[in-house]
Design an enzyme around this catalytic site. Structure first.
Site, short mmCIF file in Angstrom:
data_model
loop_
_atom_site.label_atom_id
_atom_site.label_comp_id
_atom_site.label_asym_id
_atom_site.label_seq_id
_atom_site.Cartn_x
_atom_site.Cartn_y
_atom_site.Cartn_z
N HIS A 121 31.61 -20.96 14.79
CA HIS A 121 31.56 -20.32 16.11
C HIS A 121 31.25 -21.38 17.17
O HIS A 121 30.48 -22.31 16.92
CB HIS A 121 30.49 -19.23 16.12
CG HIS A 121 30.57 -18.37 17.35
ND1 HIS A 121 30.07 -18.78 18.57
CD2 HIS A 121 31.15 -17.16 17.56
CE1 HIS A 121 30.32 -17.84 19.47
NE2 HIS A 121 30.98 -16.85 18.88
N GLU B 265 38.72 -17.54 19.18
CA GLU B 265 37.71 -17.18 20.18
C GLU B 265 37.68 -18.25 21.26
O GLU B 265 36.94 -19.24 21.13
CB GLU B 265 36.33 -17.07 19.51
CG GLU B 265 36.31 -16.07 18.38
CD GLU B 265 34.96 -15.37 18.27
OE1 GLU B 265 34.95 -14.20 17.90
OE2 GLU B 265 33.92 -15.99 18.57
P1 13P Z 1 31.46 -11.40 23.42
O1 13P Z 1 32.29 -10.25 22.93
O2 13P Z 1 30.07 -10.99 23.83
O3 13P Z 1 32.16 -12.20 24.47
O4 13P Z 1 31.24 -12.38 22.17
C1 13P Z 1 32.33 -12.69 21.37
C2 13P Z 1 31.93 -13.52 20.23
O5 13P Z 1 31.41 -14.60 20.37
C3 13P Z 1 32.15 -12.95 18.89
O6 13P Z 1 31.91 -13.91 17.90
#
Ligand code: 13P
Length: 258
Positions: A96, A168
């Site tokens: 992440h 992401e």
């Molecule tokens: P948000 O949906 O709060 O932007 O976070 C996404 C995330 O980092 C999921 O791993």
């Protein structure tokens, strides 16, 4: 047919009471979901056991937000794949952007964690994403595909169906994030799929699950889920309260009711 994955990481939020309350509120809805939906939740380590025992593991998958690539030993502060399994976890998130930026996670450690997870029958959920600068410079694809390729280095064909990739974009995550449009997300997912096809061939690549994460909310989830290369969503803030998560499940469930 491929499942549609709808999940959340709580990041570093909640306590035992609110973790239990979330599970109790979600439980009744989970039991009536379309079988093609795959719900999952990734609590902080201390709550993995209690959350996983609240659910039937064949319905709700529970995971860890990180994991060491070693089984045991002198690795202070780390949690091993065996411990994740022992606590009822079956998914392990890795790479992440918050861990890459603040805790030294690299493409190479992600690759080691992918192999460790696969050795132990855990599902690696590999997060990849471009920064705002990379987006401005027009190198988002290169940046993301490089992360994907290193994460999957030496992962053999027979293990690849077990790996999940979450795109992401860093510029889309969190309070100051701007969600990717469904078109932006689909275009990156298409690029990831194409890279996977080159690595593993069309059949294996097309069978892989690619999730989108970054400011998914109740307004944009449906359009994101309609994109051909988006196989689910990985959600933060919107799903931290049970009602938000349940509403996301309803949106996903409606895709199968018509
Ligand atoms: P948000 O949906 O709060 O932007 O976070 C996404 C995330 O980092 C999921 O791993």
């Amino acid at each position: 047919m491929k499942k549609l994955w709808i999940g959340t990481s709580w990041k570093m939020n909640k306590d035992s009471d609110s973790a239990q309350a979330w599970a109790s509120a979600v439980l009744p809805r989970i039991e009536k979901l379309h079988p093609q939906l795959q719900p999952f939740v990734i609590p902080p380590f201390p709550y993995i056991s209690s959350v996983s025992s609240a659910f039937d593991a064949s319905v709700m998958k529970v995971g860890a937000q990180n994991m060491c690539w070693q089984e045991e030993g002198a690795f202070t502060g780390e949690v091993s794949p065996l411990m994740v399994k022992d606590c009822g976890g079956s998914v392990v998130e890795m790479g992440h952007s918050e861990r890459r930026a603040q805790f030294g996670e690299t493409d190479e450690t992600v690759n080691m964690k992918v192999h460790a997870a696969l050795r132990h029958g855990l599902t690696p959920l590999v997060c990849v994403g471009d920064s705002g600068k990379e987006k401005r410079w027009g190198v988002s694809r290169e940046a993301v595909i490089k992360q994907v390729k290193i994460a999957l280095y030496e992962v053999p064909d027979h293990q690849i169906p077990q790996v999940i990739i979450a795109y992401e974009p860093i510029w889309a995550i969190g309070e100051s994030g701007i969600p990717a449009t469904p078109q932006e997300a689909e275009s990156m997912h298409f690029a990831i799929r194409r890279a996977l096809r080159e690595l593993y061939g069309a059949d294996l690549a097309d069978a892989m699950t690619l999730l989108y994460g970054g400011s998914v909310n109740l307004d944009n989830a449906s359009n994101l889920l309609d994109q051909p290369n988006i196989d689910g969503v990985f959600v933060g803030r919107t799903a931290w309260n049970a009602s938000g998560y349940v509403q996301l499940l309803e949106i996903a469930n409606s895709k199968f009711s018509s």
